[in-house]
Design a protein around this motif. Structure first.
Motif, short mmCIF file in Angstrom:
data_model
loop_
_atom_site.label_atom_id
_atom_site.label_comp_id
_atom_site.label_asym_id
_atom_site.label_seq_id
_atom_site.Cartn_x
_atom_site.Cartn_y
_atom_site.Cartn_z
N UNK A 179 0.85 -1.19 0.00
CA UNK A 179 0.00 0.00 0.00
C UNK A 179 0.88 1.23 0.00
N UNK A 180 0.47 2.26 -0.74
CA UNK A 180 1.18 3.54 -0.70
C UNK A 180 0.22 4.66 -1.08
N UNK A 181 0.28 5.76 -0.34
CA UNK A 181 -0.47 6.96 -0.69
C UNK A 181 0.35 7.78 -1.67
N UNK A 182 -0.35 8.52 -2.54
CA UNK A 182 0.33 9.47 -3.41
C UNK A 182 0.85 10.62 -2.56
N UNK A 183 1.82 11.38 -3.06
CA UNK A 183 2.38 12.48 -2.26
C UNK A 183 1.35 13.51 -1.80
N UNK A 184 0.29 13.72 -2.59
CA UNK A 184 -0.73 14.68 -2.18
C UNK A 184 -1.85 14.04 -1.36
N UNK A 185 -1.78 12.73 -1.13
CA UNK A 185 -2.73 12.02 -0.29
C UNK A 185 -4.07 11.71 -0.93
N UNK A 186 -4.26 12.03 -2.20
CA UNK A 186 -5.56 11.83 -2.84
C UNK A 186 -5.74 10.44 -3.45
N UNK A 187 -4.66 9.72 -3.66
CA UNK A 187 -4.73 8.40 -4.27
C UNK A 187 -4.06 7.37 -3.37
N UNK A 188 -4.47 6.14 -3.55
CA UNK A 188 -3.88 5.03 -2.82
C UNK A 188 -3.57 3.93 -3.83
N UNK A 189 -2.34 3.49 -3.87
CA UNK A 189 -1.92 2.42 -4.77
C UNK A 189 -1.87 1.13 -3.96
N UNK A 190 -2.56 0.12 -4.46
CA UNK A 190 -2.69 -1.16 -3.76
C UNK A 190 -2.13 -2.27 -4.64
N UNK A 191 -1.21 -3.03 -4.10
CA UNK A 191 -0.71 -4.23 -4.77
C UNK A 191 -1.37 -5.45 -4.15
N UNK A 216 -2.05 -9.79 -3.93
CA UNK A 216 -1.27 -11.03 -3.98
C UNK A 216 -1.35 -11.74 -5.32
N UNK A 217 -2.39 -11.47 -6.12
CA UNK A 217 -2.49 -12.10 -7.44
C UNK A 217 -1.66 -11.38 -8.49
N UNK A 218 -0.92 -10.35 -8.08
CA UNK A 218 -0.04 -9.62 -8.99
C UNK A 218 -0.68 -8.38 -9.60
N UNK A 219 -1.94 -8.15 -9.35
CA UNK A 219 -2.60 -6.97 -9.92
C UNK A 219 -2.35 -5.75 -9.03
N UNK A 220 -2.58 -4.58 -9.64
CA UNK A 220 -2.40 -3.30 -8.97
C UNK A 220 -3.68 -2.49 -9.15
N UNK A 221 -4.13 -1.83 -8.09
CA UNK A 221 -5.32 -0.99 -8.13
C UNK A 221 -4.93 0.43 -7.72
N UNK A 222 -5.42 1.43 -8.45
CA UNK A 222 -5.26 2.82 -8.08
C UNK A 222 -6.62 3.31 -7.61
N UNK A 223 -6.68 3.79 -6.37
CA UNK A 223 -7.95 4.13 -5.74
C UNK A 223 -7.97 5.59 -5.29
N UNK A 224 -9.17 6.14 -5.20
CA UNK A 224 -9.36 7.44 -4.56
C UNK A 224 -9.23 7.19 -3.06
N UNK A 225 -8.37 7.90 -2.38
CA UNK A 225 -8.10 7.58 -0.98
C UNK A 225 -9.27 7.92 -0.06
N UNK A 226 -10.11 8.86 -0.40
CA UNK A 226 -11.22 9.23 0.48
C UNK A 226 -12.35 8.21 0.45
N UNK A 227 -12.57 7.58 -0.71
CA UNK A 227 -13.72 6.69 -0.87
C UNK A 227 -13.34 5.23 -1.12
#
Length: 106
Positions: free
Chosen positions: A69-81, A83-94
């Motif tokens: 898991x990692x937040x973007x520098x401005x805190x608006x996005x969350x990058x999720x890795x 276990x199946x190898x996929x990556x999701x980019x999410x809105x961090x508030x919702x």
């Protein structure tokens, strides 16, 4: 570079999740701009937590557990890795999936 976070608040959120039988904690990240952290467990439950005493703010379930898991520098996005190898980019508030064009722009 995020602000210092009270260790007890972060660990308290993780303990709450574990105590409720929600699976082992796999990854946790703190927001650089808000009093929030995110956690993902073995059960695929991604949680957004308030570090200001409000508890769990949001929950989204995935088919498998997370690995990073990692937040973007401005805190608006969350990058999720996952276990199946996929990556999701999410809105961090919702925790909703960010628009695919946003991912390409990063």
């Amino acid at each position: 570079q995020g602000r210092p976070v009270r260790r007890g608040a972060v660990l308290g959120a993780a303990r709450t999740s574990a105590a409720q039988g929600l699976g082992g904690l796999r990854a946790m990240a703190t927001s650089p701009t808000a009093d929030r952290c995110a956690s993902i467990g073995d059960d695929g439950a991604l949680r957004l937590w308030s570090l200001g005493g409000k508890g769990q703010l949001a929950l989204r379930r995935f088919a498998c557990g997370g690995s990073a898991l990692a937040f973007s520098p401005d805190g608006t996005r969350l990058l999720l890795g996952l276990e199946d190898g996929s990556v999701e980019l999410l809105e961090s508030a919702s925790l909703h999936t960010a628009h695919p064009a946003t991912f390409q722009a990063l």
